[in-house]
Design an enzyme around this catalytic site. Sequence first.
Site, mmCIF file in Angstrom:
data_model
loop_
_atom_site.group_PDB
_atom_site.id
_atom_site.type_symbol
_atom_site.label_atom_id
_atom_site.label_comp_id
_atom_site.label_asym_id
_atom_site.label_seq_id
_atom_site.Cartn_x
_atom_site.Cartn_y
_atom_site.Cartn_z
ATOM 1 N N TYR A 53 6.641 4.642 -16.812
ATOM 2 C CA TYR A 53 7.323 3.402 -16.420
ATOM 3 C C TYR A 53 8.243 2.901 -17.516
ATOM 4 O O TYR A 53 7.985 3.142 -18.683
ATOM 5 C CB TYR A 53 6.292 2.309 -16.121
ATOM 6 C CG TYR A 53 5.508 2.474 -14.863
ATOM 7 C CD1 TYR A 53 5.805 3.455 -13.920
ATOM 8 C CD2 TYR A 53 4.419 1.640 -14.588
ATOM 9 C CE1 TYR A 53 5.048 3.585 -12.757
ATOM 10 C CE2 TYR A 53 3.678 1.766 -13.430
ATOM 11 C CZ TYR A 53 3.980 2.737 -12.527
ATOM 12 O OH TYR A 53 3.235 2.864 -11.383
ATOM 13 N N LEU A 235 3.549 -4.203 0.069
ATOM 14 C CA LEU A 235 4.702 -4.780 0.776
ATOM 15 C C LEU A 235 5.749 -3.730 1.101
ATOM 16 O O LEU A 235 6.849 -4.061 1.543
ATOM 17 C CB LEU A 235 5.333 -5.901 -0.059
ATOM 18 C CG LEU A 235 4.468 -7.145 -0.278
ATOM 19 C CD1 LEU A 235 5.206 -8.161 -1.146
ATOM 20 C CD2 LEU A 235 4.061 -7.761 1.041
ATOM 21 N N LEU A 240 8.240 -5.127 4.135
ATOM 22 C CA LEU A 240 7.385 -5.962 4.967
ATOM 23 C C LEU A 240 7.627 -7.458 4.793
ATOM 24 O O LEU A 240 7.059 -8.264 5.535
ATOM 25 C CB LEU A 240 5.918 -5.623 4.716
ATOM 26 C CG LEU A 240 5.452 -4.315 5.379
ATOM 27 C CD1 LEU A 240 4.118 -3.855 4.817
ATOM 28 C CD2 LEU A 240 5.371 -4.496 6.893
ATOM 29 N N GLY A 242 10.503 -8.528 5.466
ATOM 30 C CA GLY A 242 11.528 -8.703 6.483
ATOM 31 C C GLY A 242 12.931 -8.837 5.940
ATOM 32 O O GLY A 242 13.898 -8.906 6.708
#
Length: 345
Positions: A53, A235, A240, A242
Amino acid sequence: MKYNRLGNSELLVSEICLGTMTFGQQNTAQDAEEQLDRALEVGINFVDAAEMYPVPAKPETQGCTEAIVGDWLSRRNRDRVIVATKIAGQGRPITWLRNGSLAVNRQNVRTAVEASLKRLKTDYIDLYQIHWPDRYVPMFGKTAYEPDQERTATPIAEQLSAFADVAREGKIRYVGLSNETAWGVSEFTRIASQEGLPQVVSIQNAYSLLNRTFDSALAEATRRTNVSLLAYSPLAFGVLTGKHLGGLAAGSRLALFDSFGQRYGGVNVGAATQAYVSLAQELQISPAKLALAFVRSRWFVASTIIGATTRAQLEENLASLDVTLDSAALARIDAIHARYPSPAP
């Protein structure tokens, strides 16, 4: 905050874990420390990192996330924080890490652990995970197993033996898997028992309303072996919420980095997302709260890994702790899932 035990370990982890893969890329060190402080303030005691990372992985930023977490950790009570990180494995083109030698073997485990300890500014890592299997398995949106993709891999007994070495030295406490299969979980636990080697206590796999592939074989395997799920991407990279229904949201990870879209551009992703967003509206909660509350409700999930690039996103994720889905809401989720089963595996 609720705390759950990881497998047969002594680790009691908060039901929300702070993911850090944006630290050093989309989040500055100051952003990251503010997130870490806020997480600790609300009772989160669990932080997840990785040697590769931040993402997307690049040679010039590799290790920055652990270094940021380490700077913060060095000024805090170490015993209050359960730190997880991961060793990168074969199967991804990270040529700059250990000169491209990514086998999970004795030498590489020691090298990786000692480098992570130095960046994290700590004497021990609570949970040390294999980021993805050393052997070939379909991953990151691919589901079909292809025998002709097999490659030479370090035997599982050797991998566990390498972890046993650094565990005896006090450098790691427990071992976990990630992006693993039901067969892998079963083999790691079988060989550990047979050879007297460290048992794995957790598995970190993707799990969300759009990806419930864990529900079947993996759920059975982890229950029978007492291995806890750490659910990442709850998510679905923001899908998710939207915010991508009208096109990729500007500044989002999916808009900035094409490589992340492979999982979330499939058939029925949009239709399934719209159905879940509509359900959230009917329940008078945000789509993000619905998605996170669902993952948290699953019996096999020990901790749900959240990630945020803004303080507002972090606060909404934390607010999901106030949402408990009743049986009627869960039944409606299952009805949507029956129409659109795991469109983003």
